[in-house]
Motif scaffolding. Structure first.
Motif, PDB file in Angstrom:
ATOM      1  N   SER A 194       6.386  13.517 -11.251  1.00  0.00           N
ATOM      2  CA  SER A 194       6.690  14.547 -11.770  1.00  0.00           C
ATOM      3  C   SER A 194       5.924  14.923 -12.836  1.00  0.00           C
ATOM      4  O   SER A 194       6.632  14.840 -14.404  1.00  0.00           O
ATOM      5  CB  SER A 194       7.992  12.823 -12.891  1.00  0.00           C
ATOM      6  N   TRP A 244       0.934  -1.185  -0.187  1.00  0.00           N
ATOM      7  CA  TRP A 244      -0.381   0.491   0.055  1.00  0.00           C
ATOM      8  C   TRP A 244       0.433   1.309  -0.091  1.00  0.00           C
ATOM      9  O   TRP A 244       0.359   2.489  -0.801  1.00  0.00           O
ATOM     10  CB  TRP A 244      -0.800  -0.035   1.161  1.00  0.00           C
ATOM     11  N   TYR A 245       1.775   0.928   0.902  1.00  0.00           N
ATOM     12  CA  TYR A 245       2.535   2.570   0.788  1.00  0.00           C
ATOM     13  C   TYR A 245       3.355   2.397  -0.145  1.00  0.00           C
ATOM     14  O   TYR A 245       3.861   3.780  -1.086  1.00  0.00           O
ATOM     15  CB  TYR A 245       3.986   2.272   2.163  1.00  0.00           C
ATOM     16  N   LEU A 246       4.106   1.299  -0.739  1.00  0.00           N
ATOM     17  CA  LEU A 246       4.778   1.507  -2.733  1.00  0.00           C
ATOM     18  C   LEU A 246       3.641   1.998  -3.770  1.00  0.00           C
ATOM     19  O   LEU A 246       4.698   3.198  -4.254  1.00  0.00           O
ATOM     20  CB  LEU A 246       5.437   0.433  -2.452  1.00  0.00           C
ATOM     21  N   ILE A 247       2.441   1.250  -3.549  1.00  0.00           N
ATOM     22  CA  ILE A 247       1.533   1.884  -4.692  1.00  0.00           C
ATOM     23  C   ILE A 247       1.460   3.786  -4.050  1.00  0.00           C
ATOM     24  O   ILE A 247       1.851   4.105  -5.391  1.00  0.00           O
ATOM     25  CB  ILE A 247       0.469   1.066  -4.514  1.00  0.00           C
ATOM     26  N   LEU A 248       1.069   3.966  -2.862  1.00  0.00           N
ATOM     27  CA  LEU A 248       0.855   5.750  -2.700  1.00  0.00           C
ATOM     28  C   LEU A 248       2.485   6.223  -2.559  1.00  0.00           C
ATOM     29  O   LEU A 248       2.451   6.985  -3.248  1.00  0.00           O
ATOM     30  CB  LEU A 248       0.939   5.946  -1.152  1.00  0.00           C
ATOM     31  N   LEU A 261       9.518   7.765   1.065  1.00  0.00           N
ATOM     32  CA  LEU A 261       8.708   7.057   1.798  1.00  0.00           C
ATOM     33  C   LEU A 261       9.198   5.122   1.640  1.00  0.00           C
ATOM     34  O   LEU A 261       8.447   4.540   2.094  1.00  0.00           O
ATOM     35  CB  LEU A 261       7.275   7.519   1.453  1.00  0.00           C
ATOM     36  N   ALA A 299       4.547   5.190  -5.342  1.00  0.00           N
ATOM     37  CA  ALA A 299       4.886   5.489  -6.631  1.00  0.00           C
ATOM     38  C   ALA A 299       3.532   6.427  -7.457  1.00  0.00           C
ATOM     39  O   ALA A 299       4.459   7.127  -8.527  1.00  0.00           O
ATOM     40  CB  ALA A 299       4.917   3.830  -7.411  1.00  0.00           C
ATOM     41  N   VAL A 300       2.020   6.272  -6.481  1.00  0.00           N
ATOM     42  CA  VAL A 300       1.622   8.156  -7.941  1.00  0.00           C
ATOM     43  C   VAL A 300       2.126   8.941  -7.229  1.00  0.00           C
ATOM     44  O   VAL A 300       2.154  10.046  -8.216  1.00  0.00           O
ATOM     45  CB  VAL A 300       0.155   6.915  -6.975  1.00  0.00           C
ATOM     46  N   LEU A 301       2.974   9.069  -5.763  1.00  0.00           N
ATOM     47  CA  LEU A 301       3.437  10.448  -6.013  1.00  0.00           C
ATOM     48  C   LEU A 301       4.287  10.431  -6.322  1.00  0.00           C
ATOM     49  O   LEU A 301       4.277  11.949  -7.065  1.00  0.00           O
ATOM     50  CB  LEU A 301       3.478  10.546  -3.956  1.00  0.00           C
ATOM     51  N   PHE A 302       5.181  10.064  -6.713  1.00  0.00           N
ATOM     52  CA  PHE A 302       6.367  10.447  -7.983  1.00  0.00           C
ATOM     53  C   PHE A 302       5.954  10.607  -9.531  1.00  0.00           C
ATOM     54  O   PHE A 302       5.774  12.008  -9.449  1.00  0.00           O
ATOM     55  CB  PHE A 302       7.454   8.806  -8.119  1.00  0.00           C
ATOM     56  N   GLY A 303       4.797   9.670  -9.056  1.00  0.00           N
ATOM     57  CA  GLY A 303       3.769  10.378 -10.684  1.00  0.00           C
ATOM     58  C   GLY A 303       3.364  11.563 -10.732  1.00  0.00           C
ATOM     59  O   GLY A 303       4.128  12.534 -11.486  1.00  0.00           O
ATOM     60  N   VAL A 304       2.961  11.820  -9.621  1.00  0.00           N
ATOM     61  CA  VAL A 304       1.957  13.343  -9.943  1.00  0.00           C
ATOM     62  C   VAL A 304       3.365  14.311  -9.685  1.00  0.00           C
ATOM     63  O   VAL A 304       3.525  15.708 -10.666  1.00  0.00           O
ATOM     64  CB  VAL A 304       1.419  13.222  -8.023  1.00  0.00           C
TER      65      VAL A 304
END
Lengths: 101, 192
Positions: free
Chosen positions: A20, A7-11, A45, A13-18
Motif C-alpha cells: 500500500s 508469524w505468517y499473519l504478521i508477515l 497468505l 500484514a507487513v507485505l500488505f503495508g509495503v
C-alpha cells in the motif's frame, strides 16, 4: 510442528503495508498495478494461514478465486494502460488530470 | 522457547519465505526501472509460494508460480517493453508535498492496527471447521483432491462465474488494446 500462525499473519500484514505504501507513493501506473498484486498476495497468505489453523479448505478455495480475479484485473488494467499510453505517451498517473474540477 | 517447541526446519522455511517476500516487495516499490520491479515481484511471488508449501497448500503454490510468475508478470514485462517505458522514473521527485510522509503514517497505522488486532483480540475462535468434519487439511495429491472437491461442489457457482469473468476480461482487453484505425475501417466496411 509448523511455526505459529501469527508469524505468517504478521508477515502478511507487513507485505500488505509495503504494497500500500508503494501504491500511495509511486506514480507509474504499471508499478501501481504491481503494488496491487503485492497486496492481493498478502491477503492470499492470510487466507492460506487461516485455512491451515482452522483446517478449512474454504480459505484455499478463496485464494483460488482471488487469483482468477487478479488475472482478470491485470488483463483489463494493462489494456487500459496501453490505450492511455497511445494517447498520452506516458504511464504517469499525475498527467491524467482532465477530470479534475 | 519458541525454538524449542517448533522444529528448526519450519523456522528456517519461514525465515527464507519472509526474506524472499520482503526483499522482493521492497524492491518492487524502490527500484527505478519497471523491468527490475517486475523481476523483483517474481521474487516475492516465489516467497509466497514457499509459504504456501510450508502450510500445505501445494496446489496453490504451483498455481502461484504458473499463473502469477508465469503469466501475470510476463504480461507486465510484455507491456513494459511494448510501451518502451523501461527507462528510469524520477523516484526522488515528490510532486505532492508530504505525500511520502502521509503515506508512511497511514501505512504504519494500518499495519500497527492489524498486528494489534491479531495480538489483543479473539476474532477467530480457533474452532475447527464444521464443513470438513474435523478432517485435517492434507498436502500433496490429497490437497489437490480436497481443493478440487470443494471448488466443484461447494463453490461450483462461483467457479462458473469466474469463467464468465475471464471471458469478459479477454474481450475487454482486446477491445481496449485494439487500434482505433482498425475500428474506423471496420465501421466503413459495415456501412458499405
Amino acid at each position: 510442528m509448523n511455526v505459529p500462525a501469527a508469524w505468517y499473519l504478521i508477515l502478511a500484514a507487513v507485505l500488505f503495508g509495503v504494497g500500500s505504501f508503494g501504491l500511495l507513493t509511486r506514480r507509474s501506473a504499471l508499478i501501481m498495478f504491481m503494488c496491487v498484486e503485492l497486496m492481493l498476495n498478502a491477503v492470499n497468505l492470510t487466507f492460506v494461514t487461516f485455512s491451515r489453523t482452522l483446517s478449512d479448505i474454504g480459505g484455499q478455495a478463496s485464494v483460488f478465486f482471488v487469483m482468477v480475479v487478479a488475472a482478470a484485473e491485470v488483463t483489463v488494467g494493462l489494456g487500459i494502460v496501453v490505450s492511455i499510453f497511445r494517447r498520452r505517451s506516458s504511464t504517469s498517473v499525475d498527467e491524467l488530470s482532465e477530470l479534475k474540477g | 522457547m519458541i525454538g524449542a517447541t517448533y522444529a528448526l526446519a519450519s523456522i528456517l522455511v519461514f525465515v527464507t519465505a519472509a526474506l524472499l517476500i520482503l526483499v522482493g516487495a521492497v524492491g518492487v516499490i524502490t527500484l527505478k526501472n519497471p523491468v527490475h520491479s517486475a523481476l523483483s515481484l517474481i521474487m516475492t511471488l516465489f516467497g509466497v509460494a514457499v509459504a504456501f508449501v510450508a502450510q500445505g497448500a501445494d496446489f496453490l503454490a504451483a498455481v502461484e508460480i504458473i499463473v502469477y510468475a508465469g503469466a501475470i508478470v510476463v504480461l507486465f514485462l510484455f507491456v513494459i517493453m511494448f510501451l518502451g517505458v523501461d527507462r528510469k522514473e524520477h523516484v526522488h521527485v515528490e510532486p505532492l508535498v508530504g505525500q511520502r510522509a502521509f503515506a508512511a503514517v497511514g501505512v504504519v497505522v494500518t499495519v500497527g492496527g492489524l498486528i494489534t488486532l491479531m495480538a489483543r483480540s479473539h476474532w477467530v475462535t480457533g474452532a475447527m471447521s464444521v464443513s470438513t468434519k474435523g478432517v485435517a487439511l492434507a498436502s500433496g495429491q490429497d490437497n489437490v483432491k480436497q481443493l478440487g472437491t470443494a471448488v466443484f461442489t461447494t463453490y461450483l457457482f462461483a467457479f462458473e462465474a469466474t469463467a464468465v469473468l475471464l471471458v469478459i476480461a479477454v474481450v475487454g482487453a482486446v477491445l481496449l488494446a485494439r487500434r482505433e484505425r482498425a475500428l474506423q475501417s471496420e465501421e466503413v466496411e459495415v456501412e458499405a
